[in-house]
Design a protein around this motif. Structure first.
Motif, PDB file in Angstrom:
ATOM      1  N   THR A   1      14.050  -8.799   2.026  1.00  0.00           N
ATOM      2  CA  THR A   1      13.020  -9.808   1.856  1.00  0.00           C
ATOM      3  C   THR A   1      11.930  -9.669   2.905  1.00  0.00           C
ATOM      4  OG1 THR A   1      14.231 -11.350   3.240  1.00  0.00           O
ATOM      5  CG2 THR A   1      14.648 -11.447   0.880  1.00  0.00           C
ATOM      6  N   GLN A   2      12.149  -8.772   3.850  1.00  0.00           N
ATOM      7  CA  GLN A   2      11.186  -8.667   4.939  1.00  0.00           C
ATOM      8  C   GLN A   2      10.024  -7.736   4.637  1.00  0.00           C
ATOM      9  OE1 GLN A   2      11.671 -10.495   8.024  1.00  0.00           O
ATOM     10  NE2 GLN A   2      12.852 -11.393   6.377  1.00  0.00           N
ATOM     11  N   SER A   3      10.188  -6.879   3.671  1.00  0.00           N
ATOM     12  CA  SER A   3       9.120  -5.906   3.425  1.00  0.00           C
ATOM     13  C   SER A   3       7.922  -6.636   2.863  1.00  0.00           C
ATOM     14  CB  SER A   3       9.589  -4.856   2.429  1.00  0.00           C
ATOM     15  OG  SER A   3       9.711  -5.435   1.156  1.00  0.00           O
ATOM     16  N   ARG A   4       6.805  -6.385   3.436  1.00  0.00           N
ATOM     17  CA  ARG A   4       5.617  -7.105   3.002  1.00  0.00           C
ATOM     18  C   ARG A   4       4.643  -6.148   2.354  1.00  0.00           C
ATOM     19  NH1 ARG A   4       4.730 -10.814   7.854  1.00  0.00           N
ATOM     20  NH2 ARG A   4       2.545 -10.381   7.519  1.00  0.00           N
ATOM     21  N   ASP A   5       4.653  -6.190   1.038  1.00  0.00           N
ATOM     22  CA  ASP A   5       3.704  -5.356   0.295  1.00  0.00           C
ATOM     23  C   ASP A   5       2.279  -5.736   0.622  1.00  0.00           C
ATOM     24  OD1 ASP A   5       5.665  -4.982  -2.739  1.00  0.00           O
ATOM     25  OD2 ASP A   5       5.565  -3.816  -0.884  1.00  0.00           O
ATOM     26  N   THR A   6       2.096  -6.959   1.016  1.00  0.00           N
ATOM     27  CA  THR A   6       0.735  -7.428   1.259  1.00  0.00           C
ATOM     28  C   THR A   6       0.079  -6.649   2.379  1.00  0.00           C
ATOM     29  OG1 THR A   6       1.750  -9.125   2.616  1.00  0.00           O
ATOM     30  CG2 THR A   6       1.036  -9.764   0.430  1.00  0.00           C
ATOM     31  N   ILE A   7       0.907  -6.066   3.231  1.00  0.00           N
ATOM     32  CA  ILE A   7       0.301  -5.293   4.315  1.00  0.00           C
ATOM     33  C   ILE A   7      -0.065  -3.892   3.829  1.00  0.00           C
ATOM     34  CG2 ILE A   7       0.721  -4.272   6.562  1.00  0.00           C
ATOM     35  CD1 ILE A   7       2.480  -6.549   7.237  1.00  0.00           C
ATOM     36  N   ASN A   8       0.852  -3.294   3.066  1.00  0.00           N
ATOM     37  CA  ASN A   8       0.639  -1.900   2.706  1.00  0.00           C
ATOM     38  C   ASN A   8      -0.231  -1.720   1.468  1.00  0.00           C
ATOM     39  OD1 ASN A   8       2.417  -1.429   4.763  1.00  0.00           O
ATOM     40  ND2 ASN A   8       4.186  -1.414   3.426  1.00  0.00           N
ATOM     41  N   LYS A   9      -0.042  -2.610   0.492  1.00  0.00           N
ATOM     42  CA  LYS A   9      -0.732  -2.356  -0.773  1.00  0.00           C
ATOM     43  C   LYS A   9      -2.096  -3.032  -0.802  1.00  0.00           C
ATOM     44  CE  LYS A   9       3.064  -1.702  -3.957  1.00  0.00           C
ATOM     45  NZ  LYS A   9       3.869  -2.403  -4.936  1.00  0.00           N
ATOM     46  N   ALA A  10      -2.889  -2.638  -1.789  1.00  0.00           N
ATOM     47  CA  ALA A  10      -4.210  -3.234  -1.940  1.00  0.00           C
ATOM     48  C   ALA A  10      -4.088  -4.655  -2.447  1.00  0.00           C
ATOM     49  CB  ALA A  10      -5.031  -2.394  -2.922  1.00  0.00           C
ATOM     50  N   LYS A  11      -5.072  -5.442  -2.155  1.00  0.00           N
ATOM     51  CA  LYS A  11      -4.999  -6.857  -2.467  1.00  0.00           C
ATOM     52  C   LYS A  11      -4.876  -7.119  -3.959  1.00  0.00           C
ATOM     53  CE  LYS A  11      -5.626 -11.065  -0.665  1.00  0.00           C
ATOM     54  NZ  LYS A  11      -4.923 -11.611   0.455  1.00  0.00           N
ATOM     55  N   TYR A  12      -5.573  -6.313  -4.777  1.00  0.00           N
ATOM     56  CA  TYR A  12      -5.550  -6.624  -6.194  1.00  0.00           C
ATOM     57  C   TYR A  12      -4.174  -6.356  -6.797  1.00  0.00           C
ATOM     58  CZ  TYR A  12      -5.780  -1.607  -7.316  1.00  0.00           C
ATOM     59  OH  TYR A  12      -5.517  -0.274  -7.435  1.00  0.00           O
ATOM     60  N   LEU A  13      -3.358  -5.572  -6.114  1.00  0.00           N
ATOM     61  CA  LEU A  13      -2.013  -5.327  -6.620  1.00  0.00           C
ATOM     62  C   LEU A  13      -1.046  -6.432  -6.203  1.00  0.00           C
ATOM     63  CD1 LEU A  13      -1.644  -1.509  -5.914  1.00  0.00           C
ATOM     64  CD2 LEU A  13      -1.712  -2.596  -8.139  1.00  0.00           C
ATOM     65  N   THR A  14      -1.357  -7.092  -5.118  1.00  0.00           N
ATOM     66  CA  THR A  14      -0.368  -8.040  -4.589  1.00  0.00           C
ATOM     67  C   THR A  14      -0.795  -9.489  -4.697  1.00  0.00           C
ATOM     68  OG1 THR A  14      -1.342  -7.872  -2.406  1.00  0.00           O
ATOM     69  CG2 THR A  14       0.447  -6.360  -2.909  1.00  0.00           C
ATOM     70  N   LYS A  15      -1.927  -9.727  -5.353  1.00  0.00           N
ATOM     71  CA  LYS A  15      -2.450 -11.092  -5.330  1.00  0.00           C
ATOM     72  C   LYS A  15      -1.499 -12.086  -5.970  1.00  0.00           C
ATOM     73  CE  LYS A  15      -6.445 -12.062  -7.330  1.00  0.00           C
ATOM     74  NZ  LYS A  15      -7.791 -12.549  -7.591  1.00  0.00           N
ATOM     75  N   LYS A  16      -0.922 -11.704  -7.113  1.00  0.00           N
ATOM     76  CA  LYS A  16      -0.106 -12.685  -7.819  1.00  0.00           C
ATOM     77  C   LYS A  16       1.370 -12.586  -7.454  1.00  0.00           C
ATOM     78  CE  LYS A  16      -3.130 -14.673 -10.608  1.00  0.00           C
ATOM     79  NZ  LYS A  16      -3.469 -14.090 -11.919  1.00  0.00           N
ATOM     80  N   THR A  17       1.711 -11.657  -6.593  1.00  0.00           N
ATOM     81  CA  THR A  17       3.147 -11.495  -6.320  1.00  0.00           C
ATOM     82  C   THR A  17       3.595 -12.520  -5.275  1.00  0.00           C
ATOM     83  OG1 THR A  17       2.641  -9.862  -4.661  1.00  0.00           O
ATOM     84  CG2 THR A  17       3.215  -9.049  -6.839  1.00  0.00           C
ATOM     85  N   GLN A  18       4.823 -12.822  -5.392  1.00  0.00           N
ATOM     86  CA  GLN A  18       5.410 -13.807  -4.512  1.00  0.00           C
ATOM     87  C   GLN A  18       6.219 -13.062  -3.464  1.00  0.00           C
ATOM     88  OE1 GLN A  18       8.594 -16.151  -6.124  1.00  0.00           O
ATOM     89  NE2 GLN A  18       7.261 -17.914  -6.206  1.00  0.00           N
ATOM     90  N   ALA A  19       6.266 -13.599  -2.287  1.00  0.00           N
ATOM     91  CA  ALA A  19       7.104 -12.967  -1.276  1.00  0.00           C
ATOM     92  C   ALA A  19       8.553 -13.010  -1.726  1.00  0.00           C
ATOM     93  CB  ALA A  19       6.954 -13.696   0.047  1.00  0.00           C
TER      94      ALA A  19
END
Lengths: 461, 332
Positions: free
Chosen positions: A252-270
């Protein structure tokens, strides 16, 4: 042990339905008091330097160590500060250890441009034969050599060394000692069987679901749904459940929000959001039946530095409606039915494991008790709050049960001290890996592992 | 003969609906103690196999006991398939429990259907998940509202889902929820506290008792446009007079009481007592939502009462199984 008296009625439920089945009342909480006030931080200010914590640690432990040194090497030994040392004189010095390690990750080296270094990957152990020990007191430092195990000791330990200063400026150690076990606490334990369940590393939110049924079985045993009548009546003697950290999985610690582009992670939930919801449901089931103490761990949504503050109640809306849920700090100290518990979620032990040659978690746990400090490597390699008034990790009283969570295996040992201390050392295994929790009997300070298993695609036994 | 009804129920679940029937699922569905559910499953398996030895029936068992492992006496709890039960029992040095865990038509490859079944049934019964368990904990009571911190501003989060029973009430309360949900809940909590207090013999807060009767009476008798003035006379003699002459039926009184706390949302700093005292500020449509909430509170009350009467009424519940069968999506 736990359900030995259940054996006669073991097969009682392999029968047609009988009349009114019994319900057993949970043994009531007779004495509980939370002693974790030193670990609760109110207003936090990080504007201080970390040198103060070493200063208070040394001044806090110095009296005890001087006492210990006198009792060990004679009342007439010379206790010197480093600035008063004379070459060739046998004396005793109390100070803080510093271990100079070549492999220790250093942020300055990483960002230094002249070295052009790629940050080194995390190693299981950072010890090397070329490590050196240095003793520091309030004003000076001196290199140590001699009868002292360099590999075994870690930075931040307060100890007393007995030896002489050499001509080349090093201190030749003939003997050394630690603070040893703290003074004992009076014993007010219960006279009948009372159990405390210790579990850690539930690891919710991980990709694999194998441990989920085991977690459900654990909850069912404690809440009295699983098992025949004898086992259920034994389970009614479980007075408390302590979850020692890592309720969420590392995944649960991996944060896609840091690595991926914003448009890919905007709707994803932690990933931790779903995991915390699952945790809430599990805690609700437990809380309707038994008092639960929840300690945060390395991967849980709370602060990183020790002492970790309790999880916030707003994350557990269903469970925190019940008075039986207690969200507590890491480390955690409490009196349960007259028995003093002290334990952590394991970050202190695993950090010492990385910087010492000691391999066995139980050995490290015992060593921290003998060294008189819960986490000597903080703040050097383990994040810590910059204390300046007093170091709350110094052990002033000897607990009856001393545990650490998220260990690789279950181990336990009853330690007897010279002044009448009796401590049960327990390394609580990681539940998501081992499906094992611990049951501690408060009456006689014994500990028993409890393992859960189900059948998988490969039917191994 | 009614005692045999469960056999038909289980038969229907297993053969017709092709379900994985775990003891926990059966316990919640039939409303029986977990131990009775385990025994029922055993009885069903025995009888079915006796009458039809080729019946397609697979059973998993729970085996628990002590085992020497790594120098420690380890207590092992395992869910095993039927064919592995004897092997597991022989591995254990002492056996503390053996009972049926689940019954299903198909052979299970792994235990995830078992987990999923239990997860689903617990999820739909979260409010009373220890109802049929063999252990009752006297200490496990919901925290009373005054224990919660009072500041409605910063701590809006912890207040909102505080009372799981009230969640249903809140949900039926759509439009005003947007305004200030936590205070709404506080109001609803205040209402529950009021109800609880009123249920006890003497309400220590007589204002609350008044508030229960008075707003209902005054609201019923006064016209909606003039509410604002009347509500100020809550404690006034007008309200007291109406109290004495209360010929107002129970229904509207309860309705208004339910509406009133939600209405009192706008008062952030008022205590639950005063929160209860402003009925006239309701702006939402009166009729349907009130009825919804009323029915929901009634249902909550009923289930609360059911819980209290539960231990001695298990048998009674069994008799009602027939009705339960017909409408399966009953309790939410």
């Amino acid at each position: 042990m736990f359900s030995e008296q259940a054996t006669p009625m073991a097969q009682g439920l392999l029968a047609p339905p009988s009349a009114e089945p019994p319900t057993f009342p949970r043994v009531p909480v007779s004495g509980y008091s939370d002693c974790s006030q030193p670990f609760q931080l109110g207003e936090r200010s990080f504007s201080r330097q970390y040198a103060h914590i070493y200063a208070v640690r040394l001044s806090g432990m110095r009296p005890g160590l001087e006492c210990r040194a006198r009792s060990r090497w004679g009342n007439d030994i010379a206790l010197r500060k480093l600035s008063e040392l004379q070459a060739g004189e046998k004396c005793c010095v109390v100070g803080t250890l510093f271990k100079a390690m070549q492999l220790q990750p250093s942020i300055l080296q990483e960002i230094s441009e002249e070295h052009n270094l790629v940050p080194q990957p995390p190693l299981p152990k950072y010890i090397q034969p070329s490590d050196e020990l240095i003793l520091e007191d309030e004003l000076q430092r001196i290199k140590l050599e001699g009868a002292i195990d360099v590999q075994r000791l870690v930075t931040g330990t307060i100890l007393a060394v007995y030896g002489t200063e050499q001509d080349d400026g090093r201190f030749l150690v003939e003997d050394h000692c630690f603070a040893d076990l703290p003074p004992p606490l009076p014993w007010n334990g219960p006279s009948s069987n009372r159990f405390v369940l210790l579990a850690s590393g539930l690891g919710l939110g991980s990709v694999s679901g194998e441990a989920l049924l085991s977690t459900q079985l654990l909850v069912d045993v404690v809440t009295g749904q699983l098992g025949a009548e004898g086992e259920q009546s034994c389970a009614a003697h479980i007075t408390r459940v302590i979850l020692a950290g890592n309720l969420l999985s590392q995944n649960t610690q991996s944060r896609d929000t840091i690595n991926k582009a914003k448009y890919l992670t905007k709707k994803t939930q932690a990933a931790s959001v779903e995991a915390v919801k699952m945790l809430d449901e599990i805690l609700l089931q437990l809380c309707t039946s038994v008092p639960v103490d929840v300690m945060p761990g390395e991967f849980d949504p709370t602060n990183y530095t020790l002492p970790q503050q309790p999880l916030h109640r707003c994350m557990l809306p269903l469970a925190s409606a019940y008075a039986t849920l207690r969200l507590v700090t890491n480390p955690y100290q409490a009196n349960l039915d007259g028995v003093r518990f002290l334990g952590t979620s394991g970050q202190n032990i695993s950090d010492i494991f990385k910087y010492s040659s000691m391999d066995n978690y139980l050995e490290i746990l015992e060593w921290t008790l003998l060294a008189g400090h819960i986490s000597p490597t903080a703040p050097d390699t383990l994040g810590c709050y910059p204390f300046y008034k007093s170091d709350p990790f110094i052990l002033t009283e000897c607990p009856h049960v001393y545990f650490c969570g998220n260990a690789p295996h279950f181990q336990s040992k009853l330690l007897q001290g010279k002044e009448g201390q009796r401590v049960l050392l327990v390394t609580v295994p990681d539940f998501s890996v081992t499906q094992t929790a611990c049951l501690i009997n408060l009456r006689d300070l014994t500990c028993q592992p409890i393992t859960f298993s189900s059948f998988g695609a490969d039917s191994e036994d | 003969m009614t005692d045999e009804l469960y056999l038909e129920n289980i038969d229907e679940f297993v053969t017709d609906q092709n379900r994985v029937v775990t003891y926990k699922w059966l316990s919640y569905t039939l409303g029986v103690h977990v131990n009775q559910a385990k025994q029922m499953l055993y009885d069903y398996v025995e009888r079915k196999r006796k009458e039809n030895s080729g019946a397609q029936l697979h059973v998993t068992y729970l085996v628990a006991g002590n085992l020497l492992q790594n120098g420690y006496v380890c207590h092992k709890v395992a869910v095993v398939r039927e064919d592995k039960v004897e092997a597991m029992k022989s591995k254990l040095s002492t056996i503390s429990s053996v009972h049926v865990y689940s019954v299903q038509k198909a052979l299970l490859k792994d235990s995830s259907p078992l987990y999923n079944t239990d997860y689903d049934i617990v999820k739909t019964n979260l409010q009373h998940c220890s109802k049929f368990s063999a252990i009752r904990c006297a200490a496990a009571v919901p925290r009373t509202p005054p224990d919660a911190p009072r500041a409605p501003g910063p701590t809006q989060g912890p207040r909102s889902p505080r009372d799981p029973d009230a969640a249903g009430v809140v949900n039926g309360h759509g439009p005003p929820a947007a305004r200030a949900p936590p205070q709404q809940h506080k109001g609803i909590m205040g209402m529950f506290a009021a109800k609880a207090a009123a249920k006890a013999q003497d309400t220590p807060k007589e204002t609350k008792a008044e508030a229960r009767e008075a707003p209902g009476v005054s609201a019923a008798s006064s016209k909606p446009p003039t509410k604002n003035t009347i509500m100020n006379n809550f404690f006034g003699k007008a309200a007291m007079n109406k109290l004495k002459a209360s010929s107002v039926p129970e229904q509207p009184k309860e309705e208004k009481e339910v509406v009133k706390p939600s209405v009192a949302v706008a008062e952030p700093e008022s205590s639950p007592n005063t929160v209860a005292e402003k009925p006239g500020k309701k702006t939402e449509p009166a009729g349907i939502q009130q009825k919804d909430k009323k029915s929901k509170t009634k249902r909550v009350d009923r289930s609360d009462d059911e819980e209290e009467r539960d231990p001695e009424n298990v048998k009674k519940k069994r008799k009602r199984i027939k009705q339960l069968q017909s409408d399966s999506s009953d309790e939410e």
